[in-house]
Design an enzyme around this catalytic site. Structure first.
Site, PDB file in Angstrom:
ATOM      1  N   HIS A 467      19.026  60.587  56.846  1.00  0.00           N
ATOM      2  CA  HIS A 467      18.313  62.319  56.464  1.00  0.00           C
ATOM      3  C   HIS A 467      17.379  61.789  55.352  1.00  0.00           C
ATOM      4  CE1 HIS A 467      17.102  67.117  56.829  1.00  0.00           C
ATOM      5  NE2 HIS A 467      17.481  66.580  54.558  1.00  0.00           N
ATOM      6  N   GLU A 468      18.093  61.554  53.991  1.00  0.00           N
ATOM      7  CA  GLU A 468      17.391  61.606  52.790  1.00  0.00           C
ATOM      8  C   GLU A 468      16.858  59.884  52.914  1.00  0.00           C
ATOM      9  OE1 GLU A 468      18.283  63.212  50.705  1.00  0.00           O
ATOM     10  OE2 GLU A 468      19.840  64.405  51.738  1.00  0.00           O
ATOM     11  N   HIS A 471      13.505  61.639  53.470  1.00  0.00           N
ATOM     12  CA  HIS A 471      13.006  62.211  52.643  1.00  0.00           C
ATOM     13  C   HIS A 471      12.208  60.658  52.136  1.00  0.00           C
ATOM     14  CE1 HIS A 471      13.225  66.405  52.741  1.00  0.00           C
ATOM     15  NE2 HIS A 471      14.657  66.120  53.118  1.00  0.00           N
ATOM     16  N   HIS A 474       8.746  59.542  52.845  1.00  0.00           N
ATOM     17  CA  HIS A 474       7.768  60.488  52.903  1.00  0.00           C
ATOM     18  C   HIS A 474       7.267  60.348  50.961  1.00  0.00           C
ATOM     19  CE1 HIS A 474       6.048  65.238  53.017  1.00  0.00           C
ATOM     20  NE2 HIS A 474       5.392  64.272  53.513  1.00  0.00           N
TER      21      HIS A 474
END
Length: 676
Positions: A467-468, A471, A474
């Site tokens: 999940h991180e 990010h 991104h």
């Protein structure tokens, strides 16, 4: 000159942590704030007619030095804090708030921005430039540029008070977390706790010159105990301690701060002409209005509640049959859910953990990013680190071009807050024809290696890392011109799409085969385990969905219209939780006093965005599944339309460019097992 106020003579222009003493920050902030004010004054004093270049672009690149210092300082405040850093934060936060007000409430500056905005149709701007112009104009209006002088002064006062209150709130939670220790010396008190967690607990006790074991409220200590300890009374003790953070009769009590923060936010919104803080926030979100958010949450709740009720019934029956427990309490949920999962799927985290060595999982995330987005990750040792456990990586594309620096910080410690997050030490942008690439960091709290074992992750921790890392992608793949539109500078209910979609690869055999190997034997995780992971993916998903929706409803409650009658934090939150609670109330506990996402993070009136983005990620991953989870055409479209564009284009436009259609909620409901 203060090292923070001059160019860093470091590899890749990275932060010179080794040379940074805490005593440098106050002077550095003071100088960079003065420099920023001078840059703003120069824009306002320009005698030439306002243009996009001499006003909007000049404003976009003002305060870059201050932004860099702030990112370094406040990232350390979250991950490596101490008393001096916390003291400086209390001094600096209102100064930064005042500077922000000085900019957005500057009539001369707003006049120039407004003049450019009003002739935007004649300027032949690129899409990114038009977005920057529109965003800047709205930022001024939404932050008081049109207010009369007396109301501008009131806004300044509110913002200064908010900046201090939110910092205090966060520091109180960290203090309560650090203060609590569950010291146990009897074997029956730790029965059932996994060997690795016991070893870590024994090491904590030994470090404190104590016999036995110490468990804390840090997640790598708390989660194994609450999930596996068979001693119900000890589970209760630890769970109640966790729920008391910020809600105790001590100097860290956050009740008054919760009321102060929410009422100040409402006053601010009213001052700017909005009915509530939620109305203010959601104007610049995909969801657009509180009514639409509440409709979204209630619609999902109606679909999830029947499944959740059935799951609760099954869990209650199971606990009763196993241990004669007639009434489940909140400290029973994880314990009996894990037991039931083991019975239904013959699968538990302790069975899986040997296959998820931290280093292998990280390498797997890197490998998957390479296959999807043509990236490679190379650990480097010539970059300063702010703590010895941090690792640093140079990221390159397929042609060997430098893309980003990635920091990873994975283990808990006293000066680090709980949870997991991605952040940035430097944004991506293009200035004077030179592209500056980003410096991105992932911060988590996983179990540290022990004397006998490496750091082994639970499956939930595996998905947290992915999940991180989503990010981080991104941020790392940002390809825009202006720093305020770069990377994760997107609508808040869009920002979770890149992170949440990456979790999906954790459930795919083709992806797990890249990294899920036994830490001792190197044996690939058995296909039977992978199948069980997939089968159990929606286990207790109804209850998990309702729990997440309850947090969103609490958030919307705190940031709604009428807060004048709220006298008790607990009483108010109990009303918001009505219809979503499965376990009896615990009078010693409150949620709001440690709900950092909305009171000290960026999720105020935005917690719904996790579920909102789940709709996007489920629909987007369905596209990958249709074409192949490593299909390069789909992956490159995701990179080019979602990951690289930042906030330069409206997110729904970007999504439709990627997917060819608007997202459907059906993909989420189907994945969660809630669609019959």
């Amino acid at each position: 000159m203060n090292i923070l106020n001059k160019p860093f003579e470091t590899p890749f222009d990275t932060a010179p942590f080794a040379a940074l003493d805490t005593s440098l920050y106050e002077e550095a902030f003071s100088q960079s704030i003065a420099n920023t004010k001078a840059e703003i004054d120069a824009i306002v004093a320009n005698t030439e007619a306002p243009t996009f270049e001499n006003t909007i672009e000049a404003l976009a690149f003002s305060g870059m030095q201050l932004e860099r210092i702030s990112s370094i300082f406040f990232n350390l405040h979250a991950a490596e804090t101490n008393d001096d850093i916390q003291r400086i934060a209390q001094v600096v936060a209102p100064q930064l708030s005042a500077l922000g007000n000085d900019i957005t409430l500057n009539p001369g500056l707003f006049s120039r921005v407004k003049e450019v905005y009003e002739k935007r149709a004649t300027l032949q701007l690129t899409e990114e430039q038009l977005t920057l112009l529109t965003k800047n104009y709205k930022d001024f209006v939404r932050n008081g540029a049109n207010l009369p002088t007396d109301k501008k002064d009131a806004l300044r006062d509110i913002d200064a008070r908010l900046s201090v209150a939110t910092l205090q709130y966060s520091e109180h939670i960290l203090a309560d977390t650090n203060a609590y220790k569950l010291h146990l010396t009897e074997a029956h008190d730790v029965a059932g706790v996994p060997e690795g967690a016991l070893e870590e607990a024994a090491a904590l006790a030994k470090a404190a010159d104590l016999e036995g074991w110490i468990f804390t409220l840090d997640y790598p200590s708390y989660i194994p105990f609450i999930t596996y300890a068979s001693n119900r009374e000890r589970r209760r003790e630890l769970a109640i301690a966790a729920g008391k953070k910020g809600f105790q009769a001590n100097e860290n009590n956050n009740e008054d701060l919760v009321l102060e923060i929410t009422k100040l936010r409402l006053q601010r919104a009213n001052l700017l002409g909005y009915a509530s803080h939620a109305d203010f926030v959601l104007e610049e979100r995909m969801a657009q209005s509180p009514e639409k958010v509440l409709s979204f949450l209630q619609d999902l709740l109606a679909k999830a509640k029947p499944a959740a009720d059935a799951e609760m019934g099954e869990l209650t029956t199971f606990a009763n049959q196993l241990d004669g427990i007639a009434q489940l309490e909140k400290w029973d949920s994880a314990y009996y859910a894990e037991k039931l999962k083991q019975q239904k799927f013959q699968l538990d985290d302790e069975l899986l953990k040997p296959y998820f060595k931290l280093e292998n999982v990280l390498a797997g995330a890197f490998d998957i990013a390479g296959r999807l987005f043509d990236l490679s990750f190379h650990e480097v040792h010539n970059i300063d680190k702010y703590q010895e456990d941090v690792r640093t990586f140079e990221v390159k594309d397929a042609a060997g071009k430098f893309i980003a620096i990635l920091y990873t910080d994975f283990f808990p410690r006293k000066g680090k807050r709980n949870g997991a997050w991605m952040t940035s030490f430097k944004s991506q942008y293009v200035l004077a024809g030179k592209e500056e690439r980003p410096h991105i960091s992932i911060v988590c709290n996983f179990t540290k290696p022990t004397a006998t074992k490496p750091s082994l992750l639970t499956f939930n921790e595996v998905t947290t890392l992915f999940h991180e890392f989503g990010h981080a992608l991104h941020g790392m793949l940002a390809n825009t011109r202006y720093p305020t539109l770069s990377g994760t500078s997107v609508f808040w209910d869009f920002v979770e799409l890149p992170s949440q979609i990456m979790e999906n690869w954790c459930y795919e055999p083709e992806a797990l085969a890249l990294f899920a190997r036994h830490y001792e034997s190197e044996e690939l995780i058995p296909m039977a385990y992978i199948q069980k992971i997939k089968e159990s993916a929606s286990f207790m998903e109804g209850m998990a969905t309702v729990r997440q929706l309850s947090f969103g409803l609490l958030d919307m409650g705190w940031h709604g219209k009428d807060l004048s009658c709220i006298m008790s934090v607990r009483d108010f939150e109990l009303k918001q939780f009505a219809g979503t609670q499965f376990f009896p109330d615990v009078v010693e506990n409150a949620m709001s006093t440690s709900f950092s996402h909305i009171f000290a993070g960026g999720y105020a009136a935005g917690y719904y965005s996790y579920k909102w983005a789940e709709v996007l990620d489920a629909d987007a991953f369905a596209y990958f599944q249709e074409q192949g989870i490593f299909n390069t055409e789909v992956a490159h479209k995701f990179r080019d339309y979602i990951l690289s564009k930042g906030g330069t284009v409206h997110p729904m436009t970007l999504y439709k460019q990627f997917r060819g259609q608007e997202p459907s909620v059906d993909a989420l409901l189907r994945r969660a097992g809630l669609l019959q």
